[in-house]
Write an enzyme that holds these catalytic residues in place. Structure first.
Site, PDB file in Angstrom:
ATOM      1  N   ASN A  11     -25.434   1.355   0.558  1.00 31.97           N
ATOM      2  CA  ASN A  11     -26.305   2.399   0.960  1.00 31.97           C
ATOM      3  C   ASN A  11     -25.775   3.689   1.813  1.00 31.97           C
ATOM      4  O   ASN A  11     -25.592   3.535   2.847  1.00 31.97           O
ATOM      5  CB  ASN A  11     -27.611   1.574   1.562  1.00 31.97           C
ATOM      6  N   ASP A  13     -27.522   6.336   2.572  1.00 31.80           N
ATOM      7  CA  ASP A  13     -28.573   7.339   3.034  1.00 31.80           C
ATOM      8  C   ASP A  13     -28.103   7.900   4.345  1.00 31.80           C
ATOM      9  O   ASP A  13     -28.412   9.087   4.638  1.00 31.80           O
ATOM     10  CB  ASP A  13     -29.831   6.236   3.531  1.00 31.80           C
ATOM     11  N   HIS A  47     -31.677   6.102  -1.132  1.00 35.61           N
ATOM     12  CA  HIS A  47     -33.344   6.099  -1.013  1.00 35.61           C
ATOM     13  C   HIS A  47     -33.858   7.613  -1.290  1.00 35.61           C
ATOM     14  O   HIS A  47     -33.621   8.196  -0.248  1.00 35.61           O
ATOM     15  CB  HIS A  47     -33.665   5.378   0.152  1.00 35.61           C
ATOM     16  N   ARG A  49     -36.664   9.468  -0.459  1.00 31.35           N
ATOM     17  CA  ARG A  49     -37.888   9.634   0.320  1.00 31.35           C
ATOM     18  C   ARG A  49     -38.848  10.763  -0.109  1.00 31.35           C
ATOM     19  O   ARG A  49     -38.128  11.835  -0.398  1.00 31.35           O
ATOM     20  CB  ARG A  49     -37.652   9.432   1.780  1.00 31.35           C
ATOM     21  N   ARG A  53     -35.702  12.772   3.905  1.00 31.07           N
ATOM     22  CA  ARG A  53     -35.313  13.064   5.339  1.00 31.07           C
ATOM     23  C   ARG A  53     -33.797  12.779   5.478  1.00 31.07           C
ATOM     24  O   ARG A  53     -33.043  13.276   6.218  1.00 31.07           O
ATOM     25  CB  ARG A  53     -36.039  12.064   6.272  1.00 31.07           C
ATOM     26  N   GLU A  74     -33.484   3.976  -4.644  1.00 27.90           N
ATOM     27  CA  GLU A  74     -34.661   3.311  -4.155  1.00 27.90           C
ATOM     28  C   GLU A  74     -35.789   4.282  -3.897  1.00 27.90           C
ATOM     29  O   GLU A  74     -35.542   5.479  -3.666  1.00 27.90           O
ATOM     30  CB  GLU A  74     -34.470   2.875  -2.621  1.00 27.90           C
ATOM     31  N   THR A 105     -37.805   1.375   5.937  1.00 28.47           N
ATOM     32  CA  THR A 105     -38.605   0.573   5.267  1.00 28.47           C
ATOM     33  C   THR A 105     -39.101  -0.695   5.995  1.00 28.47           C
ATOM     34  O   THR A 105     -38.118  -1.763   6.098  1.00 28.47           O
ATOM     35  CB  THR A 105     -37.920   0.244   4.018  1.00 28.47           C
ATOM     36  N   GLU A 155     -35.767  -7.805  -4.606  1.00 29.01           N
ATOM     37  CA  GLU A 155     -34.800  -7.744  -3.379  1.00 29.01           C
ATOM     38  C   GLU A 155     -35.709  -8.048  -2.312  1.00 29.01           C
ATOM     39  O   GLU A 155     -36.646  -7.907  -1.817  1.00 29.01           O
ATOM     40  CB  GLU A 155     -34.372  -6.404  -3.001  1.00 29.01           C
ATOM     41  N   HIS A 198     -31.563  -5.274   4.290  1.00 24.26           N
ATOM     42  CA  HIS A 198     -32.297  -4.683   5.175  1.00 24.26           C
ATOM     43  C   HIS A 198     -31.625  -5.202   6.539  1.00 24.26           C
ATOM     44  O   HIS A 198     -31.979  -6.347   6.664  1.00 24.26           O
ATOM     45  CB  HIS A 198     -33.867  -4.338   4.918  1.00 24.26           C
TER      46      HIS A 198
HETATM   47  N1  PXP Z   1     -32.510  -2.412   0.424  1.00 22.83           N
HETATM   48  C1  PXP Z   1     -33.611  -1.511   0.540  1.00 22.83           C
HETATM   49  C2  PXP Z   1     -34.747  -1.953  -0.494  1.00 22.83           C
HETATM   50  C3  PXP Z   1     -33.999  -0.651   1.725  1.00 22.83           C
HETATM   51  O1  PXP Z   1     -34.826  -0.068   1.483  1.00 22.83           O
HETATM   52  C4  PXP Z   1     -32.943  -0.703   2.379  1.00 22.83           C
HETATM   53  C5  PXP Z   1     -32.763   0.507   3.670  1.00 22.83           C
HETATM   54  O2  PXP Z   1     -33.001   1.772   3.071  1.00 22.83           O
HETATM   55  C6  PXP Z   1     -31.616  -1.378   2.315  1.00 22.83           C
HETATM   56  C7  PXP Z   1     -31.543  -2.308   1.326  1.00 22.83           C
HETATM   57  C8  PXP Z   1     -30.416  -1.341   3.496  1.00 22.83           C
HETATM   58  O3  PXP Z   1     -30.884  -1.461   4.885  1.00 22.83           O
HETATM   59  P1  PXP Z   1     -29.950  -1.104   5.942  1.00 22.83           P
HETATM   60  O4  PXP Z   1     -29.835   0.152   5.901  1.00 22.83           O
HETATM   61  O5  PXP Z   1     -30.754  -1.428   7.043  1.00 22.83           O
HETATM   62  O6  PXP Z   1     -28.907  -1.791   5.741  1.00 22.83           O
END
Ligand code: PXP
Length: 252
Positions: A11, A13, A47, A49, A53, A74, A105, A155, A198
């Site tokens: 990820n 982001d 993601h 949003r 952000r 996402e 999230t 997930e 997450h």
């Molecule tokens: N999976 C989903 C569905 C999420 O929303 C997120 C956070 O955006 C993650 C995984 C990744 O989480 P983290 O950034 O805490 O590793």
């Protein structure tokens, strides 16, 4: 029997979070995605949003156009996001709950309580050939709602487990772990593909990798944070070399 292989979705982001702290284009989440792919990850997660952000619309379009591994987008189950997903056609969409005031999230989607709202979104995405997953807690009611909605993937939200581990709340961590174990087995028994994510770090990823039902982990924050420590010394050396080269020209 050998368990199925476990994929890693990275990820990106929070590369965009750092970029957005200054505006401009640096650091570019697409460049980070390409680096993660070159390092061997199996896909990229981002993601989009509602408040943009971190990842923005242009990032999503560029990720789709420029990376050669699956893109997992996402998003909240809103009309705006659905239109963007249908236009972008990522390999996968993971539907997540979204609150403007949350920092991340915080919990899973209430798939059970929001069946009516989710059903047309799941249907439209599937119809467009996009693999749909629902980001849910591991409670049986949520997993059964995912089955009823026709989502092929869940997930499982690992945030509460990871928080309990990190904060030394051993009994809660154990309870969350048992919930995840049972949830993964239940989801698999219904024929769902099971992912998790997450708050995962090296230790929790190693632990959860023992569950053979889970075939994909999506990890962001920890990886981007650790990249600072793995990479900062090298970038300082590059900067010192650049300064030295410049200073040498002053005396030439
Ligand atoms: N999976 C989903 C569905 C999420 O929303 C997120 C956070 O955006 C993650 C995984 C990744 O989480 P983290 O950034 O805490 O590793």
């Amino acid at each position: 029997m050998k368990p199925p292989s476990l994929r890693l979705g990275v990820n990106v982001d929070h590369v965009a979070t750092i970029r957005n702290a200054r505006g401009g284009r640096h650091p570019d989440p697409v460049r980070a995605a390409k680096l993660a792919i070159a390092a061997g990850c199996d896909g990229i997660t981002a993601h989009l949003r509602e408040d943009r952000r971190h990842i923005n619309d242009d990032d999503i379009a560029r990720l789709k156009a420029e990376i050669d591994k699956p893109l997992n987008m996402e998003m909240a189950a809103t009309e705006e996001m659905l239109a963007i997903a249908l236009r972008t056609k990522p390999h996968a969409v993971c539907l997540v709950p979204e609150k403007r005031t949350e920092r991340t999230t915080e919990g899973g989607l209430d798939a059970d309580g929001q069946r009516a709202q989710l059903a047309p979104v799941v249907h439209a995405l599937k119809h467009a050939g996009i693999r749909v997953s629902l980001f849910v807690g591991a409670q049986p009611a949520q997993i059964e709602a995912a089955v009823a909605l026709g989502a092929p993937v869940v997930e499982l939200h690992t945030g509460a487990w990871c928080d309990a581990l990190n904060e030394g709340r051993a009994r809660e961590a154990e309870a969350e772990w048992q919930l995840l174990r049972a949830g993964a087995a239940l989801a698999k028994s219904y024929g769902l593909e099971v992912h998790a994510g997450h708050g995962l770090d090296y230790a929790s990823a190693e632990t959860i990798a023992v569950l053979p039902e889970i075939v994909e982990l999506n990890i962001g924050h920890y990886l981007i944070g650790e990249a600072v420590f793995e990479g900062l010394a090298e970038t300082v050396r590059f900067m010192l070399a650049a300064m030295e080269r410049g200073r040498a020209k002053a005396g030439a």
